[in-house]
Design an enzyme around this catalytic site. Structure first.
Site, mmCIF file in Angstrom:
data_model
loop_
_atom_site.group_PDB
_atom_site.id
_atom_site.type_symbol
_atom_site.label_atom_id
_atom_site.label_comp_id
_atom_site.label_asym_id
_atom_site.label_seq_id
_atom_site.Cartn_x
_atom_site.Cartn_y
_atom_site.Cartn_z
ATOM 1 N N TYR A 171 0.834 -1.205 0.000
ATOM 2 C CA TYR A 171 0.000 0.000 0.000
ATOM 3 C C TYR A 171 0.868 1.254 0.000
ATOM 4 C CZ TYR A 171 -3.015 3.792 1.435
ATOM 5 O OH TYR A 171 -3.661 4.996 1.482
ATOM 6 N N HIS A 221 -4.607 16.258 -3.642
ATOM 7 C CA HIS A 221 -4.959 16.468 -2.241
ATOM 8 C C HIS A 221 -4.801 17.924 -1.796
ATOM 9 C CE1 HIS A 221 -5.194 12.191 -2.186
ATOM 10 N NE2 HIS A 221 -5.190 12.067 -0.881
ATOM 11 N N ASN A 236 0.627 12.159 4.755
ATOM 12 C CA ASN A 236 0.124 11.520 5.976
ATOM 13 C C ASN A 236 0.833 12.127 7.183
ATOM 14 O OD1 ASN A 236 -0.591 8.015 5.187
ATOM 15 N ND2 ASN A 236 -1.843 9.821 5.019
ATOM 16 N N TYR A 290 -14.611 34.864 45.295
ATOM 17 C CA TYR A 290 -13.890 33.707 44.752
ATOM 18 C C TYR A 290 -12.829 34.098 43.728
ATOM 19 C CZ TYR A 290 -17.401 30.510 46.760
ATOM 20 O OH TYR A 290 -18.213 29.793 47.596
ATOM 21 N N ARG A 322 -9.954 34.871 45.953
ATOM 22 C CA ARG A 322 -9.608 33.849 46.940
ATOM 23 C C ARG A 322 -9.275 32.513 46.293
ATOM 24 N NH1 ARG A 322 -13.996 31.375 50.704
ATOM 25 N NH2 ARG A 322 -15.166 33.152 49.932
ATOM 26 N N PHE A 347 -1.722 8.085 11.841
ATOM 27 C CA PHE A 347 -2.107 9.406 11.345
ATOM 28 C C PHE A 347 -3.373 9.937 12.019
ATOM 29 C CE2 PHE A 347 -3.392 6.121 8.163
ATOM 30 C CZ PHE A 347 -4.716 6.009 8.565
ATOM 31 N N GLU A 364 -12.426 6.332 5.553
ATOM 32 C CA GLU A 364 -12.036 7.101 6.738
ATOM 33 C C GLU A 364 -13.322 7.435 7.491
ATOM 34 O OE1 GLU A 364 -9.916 10.259 4.844
ATOM 35 O OE2 GLU A 364 -8.464 8.871 3.982
#
Length: 507
Positions: free
Chosen positions: A53, A83, A195, A279, A282, A328, A413
Site C-alpha cells: 500500500y 490532495h 500523511n 472567589y 480567593r 495518522f 475514513e
C-alpha cells in the site's frame, strides 16, 4: 536568534517553542543512516514485485489498484496535487515553520521510507525562508492533515504558492529566487509527506505556547488585583493547598505568595474587618492551578506527538516490512487542543470577574469604574464590556471539537478526530485571552494607584513600572483602544513576565 537542532524522537517543548518564536532549524545528521536504511527498504520492496500500500498501489479506497513501476513517481506527484484542496486564509508563517520542522523530525526517525535529500530539501526551505502558502481549512484530522500537508508538499515540488522575502509567489518562482530546485518525489514520498499530524500539532503547540503566555500574565494581573482590592493573602497559605495535593494549585499559591511578598499595600490592611474575599481573588490557586495542570498534561501529549512517526505505511528495516496502521489519526491532538481551549476560556473568565469587581465601587471600595471623577468620566466601564465580550466569544469557541466526526473518503475514513478544527481556534482564543488579561492589568494597576501612595512588592512594582512605561495613568477619559493594544503587546511579548521574573509554566 539561536538555532535548534532537530534530533528525531528527542525534542522537548522548549525546542518547539523556540522554533515558533523564530529560531533557526537544523536537522541532526546522525539521523541519516536510519533514513537511508528505510529508503533502501522501500526500493527493495518495489523490486520484489509485491503489492505494498502506498508504494505501488492507489490510495484510500483505491488501494486495490496496482500501479506499474514506471508510473510510481507520477503516482506520488498526482497524489500531492489532487490532495491540495484546502480553502480559507493562509496559516501564519510561524505555524508553517513549525509544520515544516515537525515534518522533518518525523521523517528523520527512519520509518517513513523517504530519501535523506527530501528531508534536506525541507530544511533548505526553512533556511532560505521559502514558506509554503497553506490554507487553514480542509482537514478533518483523519489520515493526518492531508490537505494542509499537500499544500506544504506542493511547494516542495514547485507547485502551488509560497512566500519569499515578504512576497507571495508561485512556488516554482519562490524556489528559483532562493536558488532551490523542486523535488522530484520518489516512491512513497508523497504519501509520507501528506500523511501525518504535523499541521494540527503545529497549531496546537502554537496555541499552547500563546495560552501559557496568557496564563503567566494572568498570574500577575491576579496578584495586582489582590493589591488593588486590598485582598487577603491568607487563602494562599501553603497548608491549605498541601491538604488538597494538586501540583498546579500548590505551584500557583506559592507563586502568588512570592509575588506579594514585601507588599506595603498588603501590610496596610492586615487588621481590617474583611472576613473573606470573593472567589475570583480567593480561589485563584484552585482555578489557575487546575488550568496549569491541564496545560501541562496537554503539553506532555503534544511533546510525544511532535516526536512521533505519524504517516502510513510505516517501514521497518529490521524485517524489511512496510505495515499499514493508523498513526495518522489525530485523536491525541484533538483531546489536547480541547483541553487548551478550556484552559484559555477559564483563565479569561476569572480575569473578567476581577475586572468586574474592581470597577464596581460597592465591592471594591474604589471609585466607580476606576476614574477619579466618575460621571463626567466613564473610566473603565466599556473596557470591562470588551473583556466580557471576549470571554463570551471564547466560551463559544471552547465547545470540544473532538466529540465530532464525519465519514470521508467513501467511508474508508469513517471516524475522524477534527484535531485541526480544535487546534486552529486556539490562536484566536489566545489573542482574546491576551486582551482580557491586558484589560485586567490596566484595571488593577489603576486601582492600586488610589491607595495613597502605598507601594506593592518589589516584583509587582516592577510589573507596574513596565506597564506605566507603555501606558500612562488615567485621569480624565481619553481614547482607550491604544492603551489596551499597548498592554496586550506586553502580554503577548512576555514583557510583563520578564519584569516579574520566574513564574510557573508548562515545563
Amino acid at each position: 536568534m539561536s538555532s535548534v537542532t532537530v534530533t528525531p524522537g528527542r525534542m522537548i517543548l522548549a525546542d518547539w517553542a523556540a522554533i515558533w518564536r523564530g529560531a533557526g532549524v537544523t536537522i541532526d545528521p546522525a539521523a541519516k543512516p536510519d533514513v537511508d536504511a528505510a529508503a533502501q527498504t522501500v526500493d527493495d520492496l518495489i523490486a520484489s514485485g509485491r503489492a505494498v500500500y502506498g508504494l505501488n498501489t492507489g490510495f484510500g479506497k483505491l488501494a486495490q489498484t496496482r500501479i506499474a513501476n514506471e508510473e510510481l513517481a507520477t503516482l506520488q506527484e498526482r497524489l500531492v496535487l489532487s490532495h491540495a484542496a484546502g480553502v480559507g486564509d493562509a496559516l501564519p508563517e510561524p505555524v508553517v515553520r513549525l509544520i515544516l520542522a515537525l515534518k522533518m523530525a518525523s521523517l528523520a526517525r527512519g520509518a517513513s521510507g523517504v530519501r535523506w535529500t527530501t528531508i534536506v530539501a525541507i530544511q533548505a526551505m526553512l533556511d532560505t525562508g521559502v514558506l509554503p502558502v497553506i490554507p487553514s481549512q480542509g482537514s478533518v484530522g483523519a489520515s493526518g492533515d492531508l490537505a494542509p500537508l499537500a499544500h506544504m508538499s506542493a511547494a516542495l515540488i514547485g507547485a502551488g504558492e509560497a512566500t519569499y522575502q515578504g512576497e507571495r509567489l508561485p512556488a516554482a518562482d519562490a524556489l528559483k529566487k532562493a536558488g532551490l530546485e523542486p523535488v522530484r518525489l520518489g516512491p512513497k514520498e508523497g504519501l509520507a509527506l501528506l500523511n501525518g499530524t504535523q499541521a494540527s500539532t503545529a497549531l496546537a503547540l502554537a496555541g499552547l505556547f500563546e495560552v501559557e503566555s496568557g496564563f503567566q500574565a494572568a498570574l500577575l494581573s491576579g496578584a495586582l488585583s489582590v493589591e488593588a482590592a486590598k485582598g487577603s493573602v491568607a487563602p494562599f497559605d501553603p497548608r491549605i493547598h498541601q491538604l488538597r495535593g494538586h501540583p498546579g494549585q500548590i505551584d500557583v499559591a506559592q507563586s502568588l505568595r512570592d509575588l506579594l511578598e514585601g507588599s506595603g499595600i498588603l501590610a496596610s490592611h492586615e487588621n481590617c474587618d474583611k472576613i473573606q474575599d470573593p472567589y475570583c481573588l480567593r480561589c485563584q490557586p484552585q482555578v489557575m492551578g487546575a488550568v496549569l495542570d491541564l496545560l501541562r498534561q496537554a503539553g506532555q501529549v503534544l511533546e510525544r506527538e511532535a516526536n512521533a512517526v505519524t504517516d502510513n505505511p510505516l517501514v521497518f528495516t529490521d524485517t524489511g516490512e512496510a505495515i499499514s496502521g493508523g498513526n495518522f489519526h489525530a485523536e491525541p491532538v484533538a483531546f489536547a487542543a480541547d483541553q487548551i481551549a478550556m484552559a484559555a476560556c477559564e483563565i479569561g473568565s476569572i480575569c473578567e470577574r476581577r475586572i468586574a469587581l474592581l470597577t464596581d465601587p460597592a465591592v471594591s471600595g474604589l471609585p466607580a469604574f476606576l476614574t477619579p471623577n466618575p460621571g463626567i468620566n466613564s473610566g473603565f466601564m466599556i473596557a470591562h464590556v470588551t473583556a466580557a465580550a471576549l470571554v463570551s466569544e471564547n466560551k463559544q469557541k471552547a465547545y470540544p471539537a473532538s466529540v465530532d466526526s464525519i465519514p470521508t473518503s467513501a467511508n474508508q475514513e469513517d471516524h475522524v478526530s477534527m484535531a485541526t478544527h480544535g487546534a486552529f481556534r486556539l490562536l484566536k482564543m489566545a489573542e482574546n485571552l491576551h486582551n482580557v488579561v491586558a484589560i485586567e492589568t490596566l484595571s488593577a494597576v489603576q486601582g492600586m494607584e488610589f491607595h495613597d501612595g502605598l507601594t506593592s512588592s518589589p516584583r509587582l512594582e516592577a510589573v507596574r513600572g513596565c506597564l506605566r512605561e507603555a501606558v500612562p495613568a488615567y485621569g480624565d477619559d481619553r481614547y482607550f483602544a491604544p492603551d489596551i493594544a499597548s498592554a496586550r503587546r506586553l502580554v503577548t511579548g512576555r514583557g510583563l513576565v520578564a519584569a516579574a521574573g520566574e513564574l510557573p509554566g508548562i515545563a
